[in-house]
Enzyme design. Structure first.
Site, PDB file in Angstrom:
ATOM      1  N   HIS A  58       5.599 -60.763  65.809  1.00  0.00           N
ATOM      2  CA  HIS A  58       4.305 -60.801  66.165  1.00  0.00           C
ATOM      3  C   HIS A  58       3.554 -62.076  66.456  1.00  0.00           C
ATOM      4  CE1 HIS A  58       4.320 -56.634  64.673  1.00  0.00           C
ATOM      5  NE2 HIS A  58       3.741 -56.939  63.551  1.00  0.00           N
TER       6      HIS A  58
ATOM      7  N   ARG B   9      13.510 -34.276  59.827  1.00  0.00           N
ATOM      8  CA  ARG B   9      14.430 -33.353  59.111  1.00  0.00           C
ATOM      9  C   ARG B   9      13.620 -32.156  58.159  1.00  0.00           C
ATOM     10  NH1 ARG B   9      17.629 -38.356  56.776  1.00  0.00           N
ATOM     11  NH2 ARG B   9      15.540 -39.215  56.478  1.00  0.00           N
TER      12      ARG B   9
ATOM     13  N   TYR C 141     -14.615 -67.504  70.345  1.00  0.00           N
ATOM     14  CA  TYR C 141     -15.643 -68.573  70.350  1.00  0.00           C
ATOM     15  C   TYR C 141     -15.155 -69.983  70.391  1.00  0.00           C
ATOM     16  CZ  TYR C 141     -14.565 -68.204  65.449  1.00  0.00           C
ATOM     17  OH  TYR C 141     -13.868 -68.109  64.120  1.00  0.00           O
TER      18      TYR C 141
ATOM     19  N   GLY D  76       0.099 -55.094  72.237  1.00  0.00           N
ATOM     20  CA  GLY D  76      -1.091 -54.165  72.577  1.00  0.00           C
ATOM     21  C   GLY D  76      -2.526 -54.472  72.345  1.00  0.00           C
TER      22      GLY D  76
END
Length: 589
Positions: A335, A139, A478, A276
């Site tokens: 998530h 806008r 790890y 991602g």
């Protein structure tokens, strides 16, 4: 040969998968036949035989002219120069198409800080097609030059690849344009359509709209874009929708229903940028391509799984948005739950997007309804440390003074299926904690009848093997193991077998938005959320969210910069679990 290839590939129907499949077969045949006599005769015969099974009519297709990445590739495999020549000819043929990327809400922080830099990184890496246009829509009144100046301040080149940086930036900015308009005006979007057509130059247009706007105006923008600015000449139209996807099951379902009035499911790309992340993308590779892990991935060997998200800062002026959602909706329901589904799913039939998403949905539908007694809520309060006073959540001027919105939550979840029955999946997420990290911690069971228990005393957790996948920051994987300290005595030590990405790989890790934007351009839906996934996720959290709000549950207050509410430790202890991030080793810092 190139003409045979490009003409035949365009003869497929609108699905690009058939074209890509033919491409692979054609390239393989090219390498095989080129070493034989009468090479062009073989090519002609091979093409004619295949044409017998496919209509010869040339139809518009969803061209993959960006050079779609292979789904799996080992670094030891190198491409043949002969194949590259054929691929080059395909690129030239595909140049009749163009991609127009419209960032709706271009003047906002997300667009400036994430979307435009990600698009530039894709351009810098050569991942965008030959012909593309980027248009900012918002806008605010702004000229093309003002947009380019705004965008240029956020662009950076790869640390490991700085050549021609300023030149690349200039070339990219020349492809960026701006169009001012209202989000609910079909007339303004029709004017945008006219502007896009001018830049598309008569080529087949593929259009991607990124909705970087508040969710309450999603539908207006989608309606106007669909009716007035869709690709109208045989190309595709896709829309990326940013979270949050509603506040609960009802609002999410209503949003999906409204979107599907103007778009098909295949056109909707619900983005969760955590999917991602490099280490989240690596989850399936770690599990399904390493024999040492796949047999251990079950209740027989895994004692608990922890998904931990923490930020070392508060809302910082964004409290107005956050207060309407809270940490459960903002982090856990999307998530962390998406990561859990990827972690716990069964082996998919293939790496195809639908096969992977089918398995994720099965996990979500197998989860036990979440109960209020398995949830801990917290809210940060002010705290003075080192002479500096850090504000409380309600000190944010955009937050109501009586707000009970949680800035911290911990929950114990269970998957009622054969693989995970009885294994607690513990989540915790919070703001204004002692550090910033996102990680998955897999704690394995104790060794039955361990000969060395006396060396560890009563604290058997010290002898527990633990696999840690650190998603951010400083990505690493790890494995904690027990070993003997060199010397004449029998002293045991807990050490890490460590894959530290920064030490192992010199290449800079791409931002999550880069991978997801490229996937959306290519039509790869694997890392985007399907509507039934969304329904299953909301059905798990909606009942407990409603109960929290109806009963006005008061959160436990914890100091800014602390490790969070004490009750989170009681929750873990109830299931005989200790949070793995409490006693961080030096190697983990």
């Amino acid at each position: 040969m190139a003409t045979l290839y490009s003409t035949h590939c365009r003869s497929f129907p609108s699905s690009s998968n058939q074209c890509v499949t033919f491409s692979k077969r054609f390239l393989a045949a090219t390498v095989s036949l080129k070493s034989q006599p009468n090479f062009m005769h073989h090519i002609s015969v091979h093409t004619q035989q295949h044409e017998g099974a496919v209509a010869a009519t040339v139809n518009p297709v969803e061209n993959n002219h960006s050079g779609k990445r292979p789904k799996a590739e080992l670094s030891s495999v190198t491409s043949s120069p002969k194949v590259s020549q054929v691929e080059d000819s395909f690129e030239k043929d595909g140049s009749e198409c163009t991609v127009s990327i419209t960032v709706v809400g271009a003047s906002g922080d997300l667009a400036k800080k994430k979307i435009f830099p990600a698009l530039f990184a894709l351009y810098y890496e050569g991942c965008l097609p030959k012909h593309f246009t980027i248009c900012g829509y918002a806008r605010s009144k702004m000229t093309d030059a003002e947009l380019r100046n705004m965008v240029s301040k956020t662009l950076t080149c790869r640390i490991d690849k700085r050549e021609n940086c300023s030149e690349k930036m200039d070339q990219f900015l020349k492809r960026c344009f701006y169009h001012s308009g209202q989000y609910d005006s079909q007339e303004n979007f029709a004017a945008l359509d006219k502007t896009l057509k001018e830049h598309e130059g008569g080529r087949t247009s593929n259009r991607l709209f990124y909705l970087s706007i508040p969710p309450n105006i999603f539908i207006d923008a989608v309606k106007c874009a669909s009716l007035s600015a869709s690709s109208g000449n045989g190309g595709w139209t896709r829309v990326i929708v940013e979270k949050p996807f509603g506040r609960d099951s009802d609002s999410s379902a209503a949003l999906t229903t409204s979107l599907k009035q103007y778009l098909t499911e295949d056109q909707i790309f619900r983005i969760d940028h955590y999917l991602g992340k490099e280490l989240v993308e690596n989850l399936s590779v770690l599990r399904f391509s390493n024999l040492i892990f796949e047999p251990l991935w079950s209740r027989q060997y895994i004692r608990n799984v922890q998904l931990i998200f923490s930020e070392d800062f508060g809302t910082e002026g964004r409290g107005g948005y956050f207060d309407n959602y809270g940490i459960i909706r903002d982090i856990m329901q999307n998530h962390l739950l998406q990561i859990l589904a990827l972690f716990a799913m069964e082996t998919p039939v293939s790496l195809d997007a639908e096969d992977i998403r089918n398995e994720k949905v099965k996990v979500l539908r197998s989860m036990r309804p979440l109960k209020l007694e398995d949830v801990v809520l917290g809210q940060y309060k002010n705290h003075t440390r080192g002479g500096v006073t850090y504000p409380a959540y309600i000190d944010d001027k955009t937050v109501p003074k009586d707000s009970l919105t949680p800035t911290f939550a911990a929950a114990a979840l269970f998957i009622d299926n054969a693989r995970w029955d009885g294994v607690p999946f513990l989540m915790k997420a919070g703001k204004a904690l002692h550090n910033k990290r996102a990680e998955i911690r897999v704690q394995f069971r104790h060794v039955p009848g361990n000969l060395y228990n006396r060396n560890f005393g009563t604290d058997l957790d010290r002898a527990t093997n633990e696999l840690v996948i650190r998603v951010q920051p400083d990505e690493a994987i790890y494995l904690k193991i027990n070993n003997k300290v060199p010397g004449l005595g029998m002293k045991l030590d807990r050490s890490n077998l460590n894959l530290h990405y920064a030490a192992r790989y010199s290449k800079e890790i791409p931002d999550a938005y880069e991978r997801l934007l490229l996937d959306a351009i290519e039509g790869e839906r694997r890392l985007f959320i399907r509507s039934d996934e969304l329904d299953a996720a909301w059905s798990l959290f909606t009942p407990v969210l409603n109960e929290i709000e109806e009963k006005k549950i008061i959160p436990e207050y914890y100091p800014y910069g602390s490790r969070g509410p004490v009750c989170a430790h009681y929750l873990a202890a109830r299931y005989n679990v200790r949070w793995g991030d409490l006693g961080l080793d030096v190697e983990e810092q």
